[in-house]
Scaffold this active site. Structure first.
Site, PDB file in Angstrom:
ATOM      1  N   ILE A  25      86.212 -25.788 -36.720  1.00  0.00           N
ATOM      2  CA  ILE A  25      85.010 -26.617 -36.540  1.00  0.00           C
ATOM      3  C   ILE A  25      85.394 -28.096 -36.385  1.00  0.00           C
ATOM      4  O   ILE A  25      85.956 -28.714 -37.290  1.00  0.00           O
ATOM      5  CB  ILE A  25      84.024 -26.400 -37.705  1.00  0.00           C
ATOM      6  CG1 ILE A  25      83.750 -24.890 -37.904  1.00  0.00           C
ATOM      7  CG2 ILE A  25      82.721 -27.156 -37.441  1.00  0.00           C
ATOM      8  CD1 ILE A  25      83.290 -24.121 -36.670  1.00  0.00           C
ATOM      9  N   THR A  26      85.080 -28.624 -35.213  1.00  0.00           N
ATOM     10  CA  THR A  26      85.452 -29.994 -34.858  1.00  0.00           C
ATOM     11  C   THR A  26      84.594 -31.005 -35.614  1.00  0.00           C
ATOM     12  O   THR A  26      83.375 -30.814 -35.746  1.00  0.00           O
ATOM     13  CB  THR A  26      85.261 -30.199 -33.331  1.00  0.00           C
ATOM     14  OG1 THR A  26      85.953 -29.157 -32.661  1.00  0.00           O
ATOM     15  CG2 THR A  26      85.808 -31.538 -32.871  1.00  0.00           C
ATOM     16  N   GLU A  86      85.467 -23.978 -26.586  1.00  0.00           N
ATOM     17  CA  GLU A  86      84.141 -23.808 -25.973  1.00  0.00           C
ATOM     18  C   GLU A  86      84.153 -22.730 -24.890  1.00  0.00           C
ATOM     19  O   GLU A  86      83.490 -22.846 -23.860  1.00  0.00           O
ATOM     20  CB  GLU A  86      83.577 -25.151 -25.502  1.00  0.00           C
ATOM     21  CG  GLU A  86      83.450 -26.095 -26.691  1.00  0.00           C
ATOM     22  CD  GLU A  86      82.611 -27.308 -26.455  1.00  0.00           C
ATOM     23  OE1 GLU A  86      81.605 -27.226 -25.741  1.00  0.00           O
ATOM     24  OE2 GLU A  86      82.959 -28.362 -27.021  1.00  0.00           O
ATOM     25  N   THR A 127      87.172 -19.621 -23.645  1.00  0.00           N
ATOM     26  CA  THR A 127      88.474 -19.587 -22.958  1.00  0.00           C
ATOM     27  C   THR A 127      88.269 -19.522 -21.438  1.00  0.00           C
ATOM     28  O   THR A 127      87.157 -19.243 -20.957  1.00  0.00           O
ATOM     29  CB  THR A 127      89.241 -18.325 -23.390  1.00  0.00           C
ATOM     30  OG1 THR A 127      88.428 -17.178 -23.054  1.00  0.00           O
ATOM     31  CG2 THR A 127      89.539 -18.319 -24.884  1.00  0.00           C
ATOM     32  N   GLU A 139      83.741 -17.864 -36.005  1.00  0.00           N
ATOM     33  CA  GLU A 139      84.202 -17.252 -37.260  1.00  0.00           C
ATOM     34  C   GLU A 139      85.479 -16.473 -36.953  1.00  0.00           C
ATOM     35  O   GLU A 139      85.809 -16.237 -35.785  1.00  0.00           O
ATOM     36  CB  GLU A 139      83.133 -16.301 -37.802  1.00  0.00           C
ATOM     37  CG  GLU A 139      81.812 -16.985 -38.095  1.00  0.00           C
ATOM     38  CD  GLU A 139      80.778 -16.042 -38.706  1.00  0.00           C
ATOM     39  OE1 GLU A 139      81.120 -14.884 -39.017  1.00  0.00           O
ATOM     40  OE2 GLU A 139      79.631 -16.500 -38.863  1.00  0.00           O
ATOM     41  N   GLY A 161     113.687 -35.815 -18.172  1.00  0.00           N
ATOM     42  CA  GLY A 161     113.999 -35.938 -19.603  1.00  0.00           C
ATOM     43  C   GLY A 161     113.052 -36.886 -20.326  1.00  0.00           C
ATOM     44  O   GLY A 161     112.635 -36.620 -21.467  1.00  0.00           O
TER      45      GLY A 161
END
Ligand code: COS
Length: 379
Positions: free
Chosen positions: A155-156, A362, A364, A125, A339
């Site tokens: 939310i995945t 999930e 840090t 949240e 490059g």
């Protein structure tokens, strides 16, 4: 790492599918931020969406090592596909397969394993990220139902989910991580809204969105496990999820390494391939070494989980080391390509952006250090 024949078979199957079906679309779906519905469905047909789900619920019943090998191979060519697969299996299916009652398993697992719809996990949240106990979403009992109110973030798979596991405070007097429960919420429940997909730095084809719950009524039968035990359930779920993210990060690192290695052999400057310069050779050596260390940690966590041993700390170590390795390797890969690496002509810039998520999602890197440190210090 020694693999058995079944594990080798899963790895080969995933490699073939990733190379033939996912690699050709990976750049485009990243650029347009398009969720790859067709290839995700195909992963369902191959059994990848029910990999660790027991066979009696329509799954494959594979071990965690086989599952991680599949996630690694898919992530080797596309982090977004890897993340979609990982979140569905470990955050959606696993808690239902291991914590739900028989009726819940019968109802929610078979369609998920068949790829008819995904399962997802709604914990985070606005004020409850690293401090996962800070949940403000509430669930209040009303007869045979619970009424949920609140919102979730990041939310995945939520736009493609048939149901989500949602955490909510059920004992409003309880402090911190206490008094939280988990509910299975079908996404067609009135009052449940999946908001607009996030526009992200990386993992752009994976679906990430906020959720709103406005007087969402779910029957008591959809309470997952015991009331007020939700925090422990999602800590357990995240222990497994961290193996998944380690496997995603490992795949990304291997993918970037292979591009950089091949490029360094074929790029000529000053009359020889740049791999003949020790500066590049040492970069390749460091990348390979970090990848191998990551692989050992990741598959050791799988081995412990498969053996029924405690694996939370090893999963945190694997996730920490492997996601940081993915950042290191993708950074060096861009440096080796120069490059070219900085353009979309090669996939390493996408891999660099995708890898970053693995140091955040999930838990840090800092949270992983907390989990590891607390275990070592026994606090
Ligand atoms: N498995 C089972 N139970 C666990 C557990 C685990 N891995 N980790 C903690 N618990 C239990 C504890 O045993 C404790 O139980 P009691 O209340 O019976 O004593 C309870 O959960 C609370 O544990 P703790 O006090 O350690 O909780 P904290 O609030 O201090 O949180 C961290 C600990 C920081 C580790 C936790 O909040 C966390 O992992 N945060 C990151 C969340 C995250 O990854 N968010 C991203 C989600 S993306 S899907």
């Amino acid at each position: 790492m020694l693999l058995n024949e079944t594990q080798k078979m899963f790895r080969q199957m995933a490699r073939d599918f990733a190379n033939s079906k996912i690699a050709p679309i990976a750049a485009e779906i990243d650029h347009s931020a398009t969720f790859p519905e067709a290839t995700v469905k195909e992963m369902g047909s191959l059994g990848f969406l029910g990999l660790t789900t027991p066979e009696q619920y329509g799954g494959v019943g594979a071990d965690i090592t086989s599952y991680a090998l599949v996630v690694e191979e898919v992530s080797r060519v596309c982090g977004s596909h890897g993340l979609t697969l990982a979140a569905h299996n470990s955050l959606g299916c696993w808690p239902i397969a291991h914590l739900a009652n028989e009726a819940q398993k019968q109802k929610f697992l078979p369609p998920a394993a068949a790829g008819e719809s995904l399962l997802s996990f709604g914990l985070t949240e606005a004020g409850a990220g690293s401090d996962a106990g800070g949940t403000l979403t509430t669930a209040v009992r009303d007869g045979d139902h619970w009424v949920l109110n609140g919102s979730k973030m990041w939310i995945t798979n939520s736009h493609y989910a048939g149901a989500l596991i949602i955490t909510a405070k059920t004992d409003l007097e309880a402090e911190g991580s206490q008094g939280i429960s988990a509910f299975i919420v079908p996404t067609d429940t009135p009052g449940f809204t999946v908001e607009k997909k996030e526009d992200k730095l990386g993992m752009r084809a994976s679906d990430t969105a906020p959720l709103t719950l406005d007087n969402v009524r779910v029957p008591h039968e959809y309470l997952l496990g015991e009331e007020n035990s939700g925090f422990k359930y999602f800590m357990q779920t995240l222990d497994g999820g961290r193996i998944s993210i380690a496997a995603v990060a490992l795949g990304i690192a291997v993918g970037a390494f292979e591009v950089a290695r091949d490029y360094s052999n074929s790029r000529f400057q000053f009359g020889r391939s740049i791999s003949k310069f020790q500066a590049i050779e040492f970069m390749i050596a460091d990348m390979a070494t970090q990848i191998e260390a990551s692989r050992q940690l990741t598959y050791e966590a799988c081995r412990l989980k498969d053996a029924g041993e405690a694996y939370g700390q090893m999963a945190a170590m694997a996730k920490l080391h492997t996601s940081e390795t993915a950042m290191f390797v993708t950074d060096k890969a861009i440096q080796i390509l120069g490059g070219y690496g900085f353009t979309r002509e090669y996939p390493v810039e996408r891999m660099y952006r995708d890898a970053k998520l693995c140091t955040i999602g999930e838990g840090t890197s800092e949270i992983q250090r907390m989990v590891i440190g607390r275990t070592e210090l026994n606090v």
